[in-house]
Design an enzyme around this catalytic site. Structure first.
Site, mmCIF file in Angstrom:
data_model
loop_
_atom_site.group_PDB
_atom_site.id
_atom_site.type_symbol
_atom_site.label_atom_id
_atom_site.label_comp_id
_atom_site.label_asym_id
_atom_site.label_seq_id
_atom_site.Cartn_x
_atom_site.Cartn_y
_atom_site.Cartn_z
ATOM 1 N N LYS A 100 -22.706 -75.473 -29.028
ATOM 2 C CA LYS A 100 -21.276 -75.369 -28.716
ATOM 3 C C LYS A 100 -20.676 -76.771 -28.570
ATOM 4 O O LYS A 100 -19.595 -77.057 -29.094
ATOM 5 C CB LYS A 100 -21.063 -74.553 -27.430
ATOM 6 C CG LYS A 100 -21.263 -73.059 -27.662
ATOM 7 C CD LYS A 100 -21.310 -72.247 -26.374
ATOM 8 C CE LYS A 100 -21.653 -70.787 -26.687
ATOM 9 N NZ LYS A 100 -21.876 -69.959 -25.501
ATOM 10 N N GLN A 128 -22.190 -70.578 -19.215
ATOM 11 C CA GLN A 128 -23.175 -69.947 -20.093
ATOM 12 C C GLN A 128 -23.933 -68.861 -19.330
ATOM 13 O O GLN A 128 -24.449 -69.090 -18.243
ATOM 14 C CB GLN A 128 -24.148 -71.014 -20.629
ATOM 15 C CG GLN A 128 -25.173 -70.503 -21.614
ATOM 16 C CD GLN A 128 -24.552 -70.011 -22.929
ATOM 17 O OE1 GLN A 128 -23.645 -70.626 -23.467
ATOM 18 N NE2 GLN A 128 -25.031 -68.881 -23.424
ATOM 19 N N ASP A 172 -13.825 -67.652 -22.695
ATOM 20 C CA ASP A 172 -14.646 -66.519 -23.153
ATOM 21 C C ASP A 172 -13.918 -65.176 -23.010
ATOM 22 O O ASP A 172 -14.429 -64.151 -23.456
ATOM 23 C CB ASP A 172 -15.942 -66.448 -22.321
ATOM 24 C CG ASP A 172 -17.098 -67.125 -23.043
ATOM 25 O OD1 ASP A 172 -17.018 -67.284 -24.269
ATOM 26 O OD2 ASP A 172 -18.084 -67.476 -22.365
#
Ligand code: NAD
Length: 289
Positions: free
Chosen positions: A52, A96, A119
């Site tokens: 990422k 994460q 997200d």
């Protein structure tokens, strides 16, 4: 059977983003910034986070990586999130998953400022998606929708069957397809007679994490199959459908499929970059930074 090449579309999206970001950087005096938090050293998560960061840097998004030890307490993590929420130079915040068991995932996700929730997992964004309002859409469903649209797959009125009901993939995917006027059926581990339902799917989206569960008998002739699964079999990355043992029969039935690797995965990353850039633009325009 057509292969829906997510890697190629993701590459195009990234090159357009790089140009737009470069333009905005000179116009507004700063690049978009994504803060990524990883707690612990799970090897798969380490790889995802590294990728990422690399993808951000390639398009000109500043990545701000926070590698925290496994022993980090919930309070310490909340304190970092508060700092990042209040930091005007940070556009997106990504924690994460999975988190260590001593940390409550929901408490953490709910603590992120939903305007910076890249997200799209904060309850506010979940709610806004459900009421079809402007929101941050979770990266995997967003990437799948972009890929289906770029492949000119007609969605309105189509019966879409989603297998999987996770907050990350299945549920937002179903909401997004509803928003696109599909008729949606959601299947999961407690679904009775899964093959009967999957055979109705003009669009079949498989997000289980279990290879070889889907065979050709479960697929409607001419179906569009989206394979979200990532599994490791004998050290090789395989999907839930794409490289299953029944793939040659599936190829004769489905009209199109996403490959693994090279399908949904790269589109997920491209959507993360798009989300970060969209948040940056919203923040610039609302003069919040
Ligand atoms: P999850 O474990 O949270 O959810 C799996 C879902 O599958 C559950 O809702 C469960 O009810 C359902 N399921 C399990 N067994 C079933 C069965 N026998 N029949 C019907 N349904 C069943 O996983 P997730 O986070 O939603 O991810 C699903 C898969 O997608 C995983 O392989 C994951 O690695 C992959 N994934 C890929 C990407 C990508 O970018 N390509 C992104 C996210 C997740």
């Amino acid at each position: 059977m057509r292969i829906m090449n997510g890697a190629a579309l993701a590459k195009k999206i990234r090159s357009v983003l790089a140009i737009e970001i470069d333009f905005c950087k000179s116009k507004y005096g700063r690049a978009p910034k994504l803060s990524v938090i990883l707690v612990g050293n799970d090897p798969a998560s380490m790889t995802y986070v590294k990728n990422k960061g690399k993808s951000c840097n390639e398009v000109g998004i500043e990545s701000d990586m926070h590698y925290l030890p496994f022993s980090t307490s919930q309070e310490e993590l909340l304190s970092l999130i508060k700092t990042l929420n209040e930091d005007d130079s940070v556009d997106g915040i990504l924690v994460q998953l999975p988190l260590p068991k001593h940390i409550d995932k929901n408490v953490i996700l709910n603590a992120i400022d939903y305007h910076k929730d890249v997200d799209g997992l904060h309850p506010m964004n979940v709610g806004l998606l459900n009421t079809s309002e402007e929101c941050i859409i979770p990266c995997t469903p967003k990437g799948i929708l972009s890929l289906l649209k770029s492949e000119n797959v007609e969605i309105a009125g189509k019966h879409t069957v989603v297998i999987g009901r996770s907050n990350l993939v299945g549920k937002p995917m179903a909401q997004l397809m509803l928003r696109e006027n599909a008729s949606v059926t959601v299947c999961h581990s407690k679904t009775r007679d899964l093959p009967y339902l999957t055979r109705q799917g003009e669009i079949l989206i498989v997000a289980i994490g279990c290879p070889n569960l889907i065979n050709a008998d479960m697929i409607k002739p001419g179906a569009i199959v989206v394979d979200v699964g990532i599994n490791s079999v004998d050290g090789k990355m395989v999907g839930d459908v794409y490289n299953s043992i029944d793939v040659s029969s599936i190829e004769k039935k489905a009209a199109a499929i996403t490959p693994v690797p090279g399908g949904v995965g790269p589109m997920t990353i491209a959507s993360l970059l798009e989300n970060t850039f969209e948040i940056y633009k919203r923040r610039i325009h609302s003069a919040k930074c």
